[in-house]
Design a protein around this motif. Structure first.
Motif, mmCIF file in Angstrom:
data_model
loop_
_atom_site.group_PDB
_atom_site.id
_atom_site.type_symbol
_atom_site.label_atom_id
_atom_site.label_comp_id
_atom_site.label_asym_id
_atom_site.label_seq_id
_atom_site.Cartn_x
_atom_site.Cartn_y
_atom_site.Cartn_z
ATOM 1 N N ILE A 1 1.398 -1.414 0.128
ATOM 2 C CA ILE A 1 -0.140 -0.397 -0.220
ATOM 3 C C ILE A 1 0.906 0.736 -0.117
ATOM 4 O O ILE A 1 1.707 1.050 1.023
ATOM 5 N N LEU A 2 0.655 2.468 -0.924
ATOM 6 C CA LEU A 2 1.197 3.419 -0.894
ATOM 7 C C LEU A 2 0.405 4.520 -0.234
ATOM 8 O O LEU A 2 -0.889 4.559 -1.176
ATOM 9 N N LEU A 3 0.086 5.609 0.257
ATOM 10 C CA LEU A 3 -0.319 5.985 0.722
ATOM 11 C C LEU A 3 0.377 7.708 0.748
ATOM 12 O O LEU A 3 1.349 7.806 0.832
ATOM 13 N N ALA A 4 -1.031 8.715 -0.155
ATOM 14 C CA ALA A 4 0.340 9.623 -0.569
ATOM 15 C C ALA A 4 -0.949 11.080 0.176
ATOM 16 O O ALA A 4 -1.995 11.012 -0.943
ATOM 17 N N ASP A 5 -0.225 12.318 0.936
ATOM 18 C CA ASP A 5 -0.939 13.492 1.413
ATOM 19 C C ASP A 5 -0.510 14.025 0.130
ATOM 20 O O ASP A 5 0.112 14.806 0.716
ATOM 21 N N GLU A 6 -1.710 14.504 -0.643
ATOM 22 C CA GLU A 6 -0.993 16.003 -0.990
ATOM 23 C C GLU A 6 0.073 15.822 -1.700
ATOM 24 O O GLU A 6 0.653 16.663 -1.530
ATOM 25 N N PRO A 7 0.524 14.985 -2.403
ATOM 26 C CA PRO A 7 2.154 14.550 -2.787
ATOM 27 C C PRO A 7 2.501 15.944 -3.467
ATOM 28 O O PRO A 7 3.398 15.626 -4.283
ATOM 29 N N THR A 8 1.247 16.461 -4.549
ATOM 30 C CA THR A 8 1.670 17.256 -6.075
ATOM 31 C C THR A 8 1.741 18.882 -5.670
ATOM 32 O O THR A 8 1.442 19.996 -5.618
ATOM 33 N N GLY A 9 0.585 19.099 -4.099
ATOM 34 C CA GLY A 9 0.869 20.728 -2.850
ATOM 35 C C GLY A 9 1.840 21.928 -3.868
ATOM 36 O O GLY A 9 1.031 22.635 -3.317
ATOM 37 N N ASN A 10 2.566 20.463 -3.324
ATOM 38 C CA ASN A 10 3.606 22.047 -3.286
ATOM 39 C C ASN A 10 4.855 21.888 -4.813
ATOM 40 O O ASN A 10 6.181 22.838 -4.439
ATOM 41 N N LEU A 11 3.865 21.794 -5.834
ATOM 42 C CA LEU A 11 5.222 21.440 -7.158
ATOM 43 C C LEU A 11 4.290 21.552 -8.095
ATOM 44 O O LEU A 11 2.741 22.439 -7.603
ATOM 45 N N ASP A 12 5.096 21.771 -9.193
ATOM 46 C CA ASP A 12 4.332 23.739 -10.551
ATOM 47 C C ASP A 12 3.822 21.662 -10.834
ATOM 48 O O ASP A 12 3.823 20.879 -11.453
ATOM 49 N N THR A 13 2.778 22.441 -12.291
ATOM 50 C CA THR A 13 2.310 21.600 -13.364
ATOM 51 C C THR A 13 2.487 21.006 -13.940
ATOM 52 O O THR A 13 2.382 19.530 -13.979
ATOM 53 N N LYS A 14 3.760 21.080 -14.533
ATOM 54 C CA LYS A 14 4.866 20.062 -14.758
ATOM 55 C C LYS A 14 5.483 18.569 -15.035
ATOM 56 O O LYS A 14 5.195 17.908 -13.600
ATOM 57 N N SER A 15 6.201 19.025 -12.697
ATOM 58 C CA SER A 15 6.408 18.378 -11.944
ATOM 59 C C SER A 15 5.301 17.879 -11.745
ATOM 60 O O SER A 15 4.818 16.520 -11.579
ATOM 61 N N SER A 16 4.069 18.020 -11.830
ATOM 62 C CA SER A 16 2.930 17.431 -10.706
ATOM 63 C C SER A 16 2.594 16.378 -11.428
ATOM 64 O O SER A 16 2.252 14.893 -11.265
ATOM 65 N N GLN A 17 1.801 16.203 -12.924
ATOM 66 C CA GLN A 17 2.096 15.163 -14.259
ATOM 67 C C GLN A 17 2.956 14.508 -14.338
ATOM 68 O O GLN A 17 2.888 13.329 -14.040
ATOM 69 N N ASP A 18 4.112 14.712 -13.993
ATOM 70 C CA ASP A 18 5.363 13.584 -14.280
ATOM 71 C C ASP A 18 5.724 12.974 -12.864
ATOM 72 O O ASP A 18 5.771 12.183 -12.736
#
Length: 229
Positions: free
Chosen positions: A162-179
């Motif tokens: 199981i992998l739990l991710a809490d707002e994993p893209t919250g501090n990232l720009d759009t490109k990094s979030s997509q990656d």
């Protein structure tokens, strides 16, 4: 894999009681990719903490892989967190004085894995997340997206189901979030169960199932191709 029955969580603040979760019934099957959404105070982070064995419910039953969580002592809970659950946080939670490689090997060191195996596993995971050329760098030498990739590699070290991710893209720009989301989808295709908290609809779109919370209640359970209210 995850079965919650009648889960209620009440926080006390002096004479005041705040019900963060109210009688939640929820089942997440092995291999699902689930996004949890809701406004601030909806109960989604409380739910994530209970699923991750970081908090305990006030009442109700939580079965994790067939094991009744409330019967476990602190040592058993630590074992479950180390062996069955990988965590990825919005703030990365990396150790600033440690190198990328040292950050990734840390869970294995706590588990008593030999140094040789720790190194081999960590280097393989850093290669997987595209950071094999950053192993000697420290977190302050990395971009936000690279830091999150390190955190994901660290979460995968124990091969937790199981992998739990809490707002994993919250501090990232759009490109990094997509990656990062492309990496999550790859990890999911390999068989890992993923539960992700987000307030961004475009991030939740990557999941196969979206749970909408409000005022501590499960308001909607949407699967791709069908909607359950």
């Amino acid at each position: 894999m995850i079965t919650l029955s009648g889960i209620t969580k009440v926080y006390k603040n002096g004479p005041l009681e705040v019900e963060a979760l109210s009688h939640i019934d929820l089942q997440i099957e092995r291999g699902e990719f689930v996004a949890i959404m809701g406004s601030s105070g909806s109960g989604k982070s409380t739910l994530m903490n209970i699923i991750g064995c970081l908090d305990v419910p006030t009442s109700g039953s939580y079965l994790l892989d067939g094991e009744e969580v409330h019967t476990l002592n602190e040592d058993d809970l630590a074992r479950v967190r180390n062996r069955k659950i990988g965590f990825v946080f919005q703030s990365f939670n990396l150790l600033g004085r440690q190198t990328v490689l040292q950050n990734v090997t840390l869970p294995m060191m706590y588990a008593g894995t030999s140094r040789e195996k720790r190194q081999e596993r960590a280097l393989g995971l850093l290669d997987k997340v595209g950071l094999k050329d950053r192993v000697k760098h420290r977190p302050n030498e990395l971009s936000g997206g690279q830091k999150q990739r390190v955190a994901i590699a660290r979460a995968l070290t124990m091969e937790a189901p199981i992998l739990l991710a809490d707002e994993p893209t919250g501090n990232l720009d759009t490109k990094s979030s997509q990656d990062i989301m492309a990496l999550f989808k790859e990890i999911h295709r390999e068989g890992t169960t993923i539960v992700l908290v987000t307030h961004e609809p475009e991030i939740a779109e990557h999941a196969d199932r979206v749970l909408l919370f409000g005022d501590g209640k499960l308001l909607k359970d949407t699967r791709k191709g069908s909607v359950r209210l």
